[in-house]
Design a protein around this motif. Structure first.
Motif, PDB file in Angstrom:
ATOM      1  N   SER A  51      19.841  -1.970 -59.621  1.00 18.07           N
ATOM      2  CA  SER A  51      20.833  -2.529 -60.522  1.00 18.07           C
ATOM      3  C   SER A  51      20.180  -3.325 -61.646  1.00 18.07           C
ATOM      4  O   SER A  51      20.611  -3.256 -62.795  1.00 18.07           O
ATOM      5  CB  SER A  51      21.788  -3.415 -59.723  1.00 18.07           C
ATOM      6  N   ILE A  52      19.125  -4.068 -61.326  1.00 18.30           N
ATOM      7  CA  ILE A  52      18.441  -4.862 -62.345  1.00 18.30           C
ATOM      8  C   ILE A  52      17.657  -3.960 -63.303  1.00 18.30           C
ATOM      9  O   ILE A  52      17.747  -4.098 -64.526  1.00 18.30           O
ATOM     10  CB  ILE A  52      17.493  -5.897 -61.695  1.00 18.30           C
ATOM     11  N   LEU A  53      16.881  -3.041 -62.758  1.00 16.19           N
ATOM     12  CA  LEU A  53      15.978  -2.241 -63.583  1.00 16.19           C
ATOM     13  C   LEU A  53      16.663  -1.064 -64.280  1.00 16.19           C
ATOM     14  O   LEU A  53      16.356  -0.757 -65.435  1.00 16.19           O
ATOM     15  CB  LEU A  53      14.823  -1.721 -62.723  1.00 16.19           C
ATOM     16  N   VAL A  81      26.732  -1.725 -72.820  1.00 16.31           N
ATOM     17  CA  VAL A  81      27.653  -2.417 -71.922  1.00 16.31           C
ATOM     18  C   VAL A  81      27.261  -2.200 -70.458  1.00 16.31           C
ATOM     19  O   VAL A  81      27.265  -3.151 -69.669  1.00 16.31           O
ATOM     20  CB  VAL A  81      29.119  -1.995 -72.194  1.00 16.31           C
ATOM     21  N   PRO A  82      26.879  -0.973 -70.056  1.00 13.73           N
ATOM     22  CA  PRO A  82      26.480  -0.770 -68.656  1.00 13.73           C
ATOM     23  C   PRO A  82      25.262  -1.612 -68.242  1.00 13.73           C
ATOM     24  O   PRO A  82      25.129  -1.954 -67.078  1.00 13.73           O
ATOM     25  CB  PRO A  82      26.164   0.720 -68.584  1.00 13.73           C
ATOM     26  N   PHE A  83      24.373  -1.956 -69.175  1.00  9.71           N
ATOM     27  CA  PHE A  83      23.238  -2.815 -68.839  1.00  9.71           C
ATOM     28  C   PHE A  83      23.718  -4.195 -68.404  1.00  9.71           C
ATOM     29  O   PHE A  83      23.244  -4.756 -67.419  1.00  9.71           O
ATOM     30  CB  PHE A  83      22.280  -2.941 -70.023  1.00  9.71           C
ATOM     31  N   ILE A  84      24.695  -4.729 -69.135  1.00 12.88           N
ATOM     32  CA  ILE A  84      25.250  -6.044 -68.788  1.00 12.88           C
ATOM     33  C   ILE A  84      26.005  -5.964 -67.465  1.00 12.88           C
ATOM     34  O   ILE A  84      25.850  -6.822 -66.590  1.00 12.88           O
ATOM     35  CB  ILE A  84      26.163  -6.549 -69.925  1.00 12.88           C
ATOM     36  N   VAL A  85      26.812  -4.920 -67.308  1.00 15.77           N
ATOM     37  CA  VAL A  85      27.575  -4.746 -66.073  1.00 15.77           C
ATOM     38  C   VAL A  85      26.626  -4.506 -64.897  1.00 15.77           C
ATOM     39  O   VAL A  85      26.889  -4.948 -63.781  1.00 15.77           O
ATOM     40  CB  VAL A  85      28.601  -3.602 -66.227  1.00 15.77           C
ATOM     41  N   GLY A  86      25.503  -3.842 -65.146  1.00 17.04           N
ATOM     42  CA  GLY A  86      24.490  -3.635 -64.106  1.00 17.04           C
ATOM     43  C   GLY A  86      23.912  -4.946 -63.612  1.00 17.04           C
ATOM     44  O   GLY A  86      23.682  -5.129 -62.417  1.00 17.04           O
ATOM     45  N   TRP A  87      23.666  -5.869 -64.524  1.00 16.86           N
ATOM     46  CA  TRP A  87      23.172  -7.196 -64.118  1.00 16.86           C
ATOM     47  C   TRP A  87      24.236  -7.949 -63.331  1.00 16.86           C
ATOM     48  O   TRP A  87      23.921  -8.635 -62.355  1.00 16.86           O
ATOM     49  CB  TRP A  87      22.750  -7.996 -65.351  1.00 16.86           C
ATOM     50  N   VAL A  88      25.498  -7.821 -63.743  1.00 12.42           N
ATOM     51  CA  VAL A  88      26.590  -8.459 -62.995  1.00 12.42           C
ATOM     52  C   VAL A  88      26.673  -7.853 -61.596  1.00 12.42           C
ATOM     53  O   VAL A  88      26.853  -8.583 -60.606  1.00 12.42           O
ATOM     54  CB  VAL A  88      27.930  -8.309 -63.761  1.00 12.42           C
ATOM     55  N   ASP A  89      26.524  -6.528 -61.507  1.00 14.40           N
ATOM     56  CA  ASP A  89      26.516  -5.868 -60.201  1.00 14.40           C
ATOM     57  C   ASP A  89      25.365  -6.368 -59.331  1.00 14.40           C
ATOM     58  O   ASP A  89      25.515  -6.527 -58.122  1.00 14.40           O
ATOM     59  CB  ASP A  89      26.399  -4.352 -60.357  1.00 14.40           C
ATOM     60  N   ALA A  90      24.208  -6.617 -59.948  1.00 12.74           N
ATOM     61  CA  ALA A  90      23.054  -7.136 -59.200  1.00 12.74           C
ATOM     62  C   ALA A  90      23.360  -8.505 -58.614  1.00 12.74           C
ATOM     63  O   ALA A  90      23.045  -8.779 -57.449  1.00 12.74           O
ATOM     64  CB  ALA A  90      21.825  -7.201 -60.100  1.00 12.74           C
TER      65      ALA A  90
END
Length: 110
Positions: A51-53, A81-90
């Motif tokens: 999720s982070i990488l 946007v998916p990069f930000i949401v990916g960090w939120v998911d992490a």
């Protein structure tokens, strides 16, 4: 060839089988371990790292078996946007307890 009775369904099966072909119950040491061999267990730390990488590409969603969400992350990856949401998911996955993570993402193999 030695045969035994399955403790689950009482059908006669070969001694060397790991699972009963009739009821799919584990036999021998597999049944004593308490682990169901038909369940795929996901690694929480690996999901966090994905999720982070690679969160912007949805790799963590594909790993967790959420293929539609992963595809949406991939399609919209150019918007960042998916990069930000990916960090939120992490962060959400990190805060999740190991038990609730396993309950949510471990799936039985059909």
């Amino acid at each position: 060839m030695q045969n035994i009775n399955c403790p689950q369904c009482s059908q006669e099966i070969d001694l060397n089988l790991a699972a009963c072909p009739h009821c799919k119950a584990a036999q021998g040491l597999e049944s004593l371990s308490g682990v169901d061999p038909d369940i795929r267990i996901k690694n929480q730390r690996l999901a966090i790292w994905f999720s982070i990488l690679f969160g912007g590409l949805g790799i963590h969603k594909f790993y967790l078996g959420q293929y539609l969400k992963g595809s949406l992350y991939l399609v919209f990856s150019w918007t960042l946007v998916p990069f930000i949401v990916g960090w939120v998911d992490a962060v959400r996955t990190f805060k999740m307890s190991a038990f609730s993570f396993e309950q949510r993402y471990s799936r039985r193999i059909s």
